[in-house]
Design a protein around this motif. Structure first.
Motif, PDB file in Angstrom:
ATOM      1  N   LYS A   1      79.044  18.043 -33.676  1.00 22.43           N
ATOM      2  CA  LYS A   1      79.438  17.158 -34.768  1.00 22.43           C
ATOM      3  C   LYS A   1      80.798  16.531 -34.486  1.00 22.43           C
ATOM      4  CE  LYS A   1      77.042  19.144 -38.714  1.00 22.43           C
ATOM      5  NZ  LYS A   1      77.218  19.829 -39.999  1.00 22.43           N
ATOM      6  N   ASN A   2      81.736  17.331 -33.988  1.00 16.41           N
ATOM      7  CA  ASN A   2      83.067  16.812 -33.706  1.00 16.41           C
ATOM      8  C   ASN A   2      83.018  15.744 -32.632  1.00 16.41           C
ATOM      9  OD1 ASN A   2      84.348  18.323 -35.608  1.00 16.41           O
ATOM     10  ND2 ASN A   2      85.005  19.916 -34.196  1.00 16.41           N
ATOM     11  N   LYS A   3      82.222  15.938 -31.613  1.00 22.07           N
ATOM     12  CA  LYS A   3      82.125  14.941 -30.545  1.00 22.07           C
ATOM     13  C   LYS A   3      81.554  13.639 -31.076  1.00 22.07           C
ATOM     14  CE  LYS A   3      81.659  18.233 -26.790  1.00 22.07           C
ATOM     15  NZ  LYS A   3      80.781  18.801 -25.792  1.00 22.07           N
ATOM     16  N   SER A   4      80.526  13.706 -31.901  1.00 20.16           N
ATOM     17  CA  SER A   4      79.929  12.484 -32.424  1.00 20.16           C
ATOM     18  C   SER A   4      80.885  11.800 -33.400  1.00 20.16           C
ATOM     19  CB  SER A   4      78.593  12.777 -33.100  1.00 20.16           C
ATOM     20  OG  SER A   4      78.797  13.590 -34.237  1.00 20.16           O
TER      21      SER A   4
ATOM     22  N   GLU B   1      74.924  35.653 -32.466  1.00 18.38           N
ATOM     23  CA  GLU B   1      74.117  34.500 -32.054  1.00 18.38           C
ATOM     24  C   GLU B   1      74.222  33.370 -33.076  1.00 18.38           C
ATOM     25  OE1 GLU B   1      70.171  35.963 -31.465  1.00 18.38           O
ATOM     26  OE2 GLU B   1      70.629  36.831 -29.511  1.00 18.38           O
ATOM     27  N   GLU B   2      74.224  33.715 -34.371  1.00 19.09           N
ATOM     28  CA  GLU B   2      74.365  32.691 -35.406  1.00 19.09           C
ATOM     29  C   GLU B   2      75.741  32.038 -35.339  1.00 19.09           C
ATOM     30  OE1 GLU B   2      73.464  34.554 -39.128  1.00 19.09           O
ATOM     31  OE2 GLU B   2      71.319  34.700 -38.675  1.00 19.09           O
ATOM     32  N   ALA B   3      76.771  32.844 -35.068  1.00 20.40           N
ATOM     33  CA  ALA B   3      78.123  32.290 -34.946  1.00 20.40           C
ATOM     34  C   ALA B   3      78.214  31.331 -33.762  1.00 20.40           C
ATOM     35  CB  ALA B   3      79.142  33.417 -34.805  1.00 20.40           C
ATOM     36  N   LYS B   4      77.592  31.704 -32.639  1.00 17.67           N
ATOM     37  CA  LYS B   4      77.583  30.815 -31.472  1.00 17.67           C
ATOM     38  C   LYS B   4      76.826  29.533 -31.767  1.00 17.67           C
ATOM     39  CE  LYS B   4      77.920  34.412 -27.948  1.00 17.67           C
ATOM     40  NZ  LYS B   4      77.204  35.123 -26.873  1.00 17.67           N
ATOM     41  N   LYS B   5      75.720  29.662 -32.496  1.00 15.70           N
ATOM     42  CA  LYS B   5      74.920  28.495 -32.850  1.00 15.70           C
ATOM     43  C   LYS B   5      75.724  27.547 -33.741  1.00 15.70           C
ATOM     44  CE  LYS B   5      70.481  27.349 -35.005  1.00 15.70           C
ATOM     45  NZ  LYS B   5      69.323  27.904 -35.702  1.00 15.70           N
ATOM     46  N   LEU B   6      76.425  28.109 -34.736  1.00 19.78           N
ATOM     47  CA  LEU B   6      77.257  27.282 -35.608  1.00 19.78           C
ATOM     48  C   LEU B   6      78.400  26.633 -34.835  1.00 19.78           C
ATOM     49  CD1 LEU B   6      77.476  29.472 -38.827  1.00 19.78           C
ATOM     50  CD2 LEU B   6      76.291  27.294 -38.554  1.00 19.78           C
ATOM     51  N   ALA B   7      78.973  27.365 -33.892  1.00 18.96           N
ATOM     52  CA  ALA B   7      80.057  26.800 -33.083  1.00 18.96           C
ATOM     53  C   ALA B   7      79.542  25.636 -32.236  1.00 18.96           C
ATOM     54  CB  ALA B   7      80.659  27.878 -32.189  1.00 18.96           C
ATOM     55  N   ARG B   8      78.340  25.791 -31.672  1.00 23.88           N
ATOM     56  CA  ARG B   8      77.755  24.685 -30.893  1.00 23.88           C
ATOM     57  C   ARG B   8      77.503  23.474 -31.778  1.00 23.88           C
ATOM     58  NH1 ARG B   8      73.040  27.232 -29.190  1.00 23.88           N
ATOM     59  NH2 ARG B   8      73.899  29.280 -28.972  1.00 23.88           N
ATOM     60  N   GLN B   9      76.979  23.713 -32.987  1.00 22.49           N
ATOM     61  CA  GLN B   9      76.724  22.608 -33.905  1.00 22.49           C
ATOM     62  C   GLN B   9      78.031  21.935 -34.307  1.00 22.49           C
ATOM     63  OE1 GLN B   9      74.575  24.343 -37.161  1.00 22.49           O
ATOM     64  NE2 GLN B   9      72.597  24.202 -36.122  1.00 22.49           N
ATOM     65  N   TRP B  10      79.063  22.731 -34.547  1.00 20.38           N
ATOM     66  CA  TRP B  10      80.357  22.190 -34.933  1.00 20.38           C
ATOM     67  C   TRP B  10      80.929  21.337 -33.804  1.00 20.38           C
ATOM     68  CZ3 TRP B  10      83.146  21.141 -38.955  1.00 20.38           C
ATOM     69  CH2 TRP B  10      84.512  20.909 -38.823  1.00 20.38           C
ATOM     70  N   ASN B  11      80.839  21.819 -32.584  1.00 18.28           N
ATOM     71  CA  ASN B  11      81.348  21.057 -31.442  1.00 18.28           C
ATOM     72  C   ASN B  11      80.575  19.760 -31.265  1.00 18.28           C
ATOM     73  OD1 ASN B  11      83.307  22.928 -30.850  1.00 18.28           O
ATOM     74  ND2 ASN B  11      82.044  24.042 -29.388  1.00 18.28           N
TER      75      ASN B  11
END
Length: 195
Positions: free
Chosen positions: A145-148, A133-143
């Motif tokens: 950040k990349n979009k912005s 769940e933490e890995a998925k959360k970090l992946a969502r945050q990373w995605n």
């Protein structure tokens, strides 16, 4: 009086209660614990019989009657284990059962140790779920950040398209301040005379 009332032919069929996936996981895992406890108890009895046979040299196993299940988990411990089972996602239920069976086969625990093994398997599965769940959360945050950052980069690149309009002050502009700018036609870019 009719026979239909006795046999309940006219009654609607009873529906089974709908259980949530969490309830099904708890029930499945606890059934596995009960089964492994019974198996460990059976193996322990067999070991004791073999020891007695070796010690006395006589087999009285056919005379002994064993209780159905002599070992039982305390109610407090059972509630704790059920609470831990609720934290297991249904997709991890099968993996937890396989891991538990593997450990029971590998260690051949005493009856009292089976619940501790089960607890360790549940903790391991809960930690694995938490990590994913933490890995998925970090992946969502990373995605996100990349979009912005990509939208910001495209905005900056659009502002650099016009090469003749610059806000950056250079030495050549300071030198050229003394000269009068020539009028230019709007459709043509402005080129200054170099002297």
């Amino acid at each position: 009086m009719s026979l239909a009332s006795w046999f309940g032919w006219n009654e609607p069929p009873t529906r089974f209660s709908q259980r949530t996936p969490t309830e099904m996981v708890v029930e499945t895992l606890m059934m596995e614990l009960n089964w492994q406890t019974k198996q460990a108890e059976k193996l322990q009895r067999e070991r004791e019989n073999e020891y007695r046979k070796i010690k006395t040299g006589v087999d009285y196993g056919w005379l002994v009657s064993y209780p159905k299940q002599s070992y039982d988990i305390s109610p407090g411990e059972r509630l704790q284990l059920e609470d831990m089972c609720t934290k297991i996602h249904p997709s991890y239920c099968g993996a937890a059962i396989l891991r538990f069976r593997q450990l029971v086969t590998e260690y051949e625990p005493e009856v009292q140790e089976v619940s501790r093994l089960f607890r360790s398997v549940l903790q391991e599965a809960a930690e694995k779920i938490k990590e994913e769940e933490e890995a998925k959360k970090l992946a969502r945050q990373w995605n996100t950040k990349n979009k912005s950052s990509l939208s910001l980069a495209t905005f900056k690149s659009r502002s650099r398209i016009s090469p003749f309009i610059s806000d950056i002050k250079t030495i050549s502009e300071d030198v050229e301040r003394g000269t009068q700018p020539t009028r230019r036609i709007w459709s043509m870019p402005e080129f200054r005379n170099v002297k």
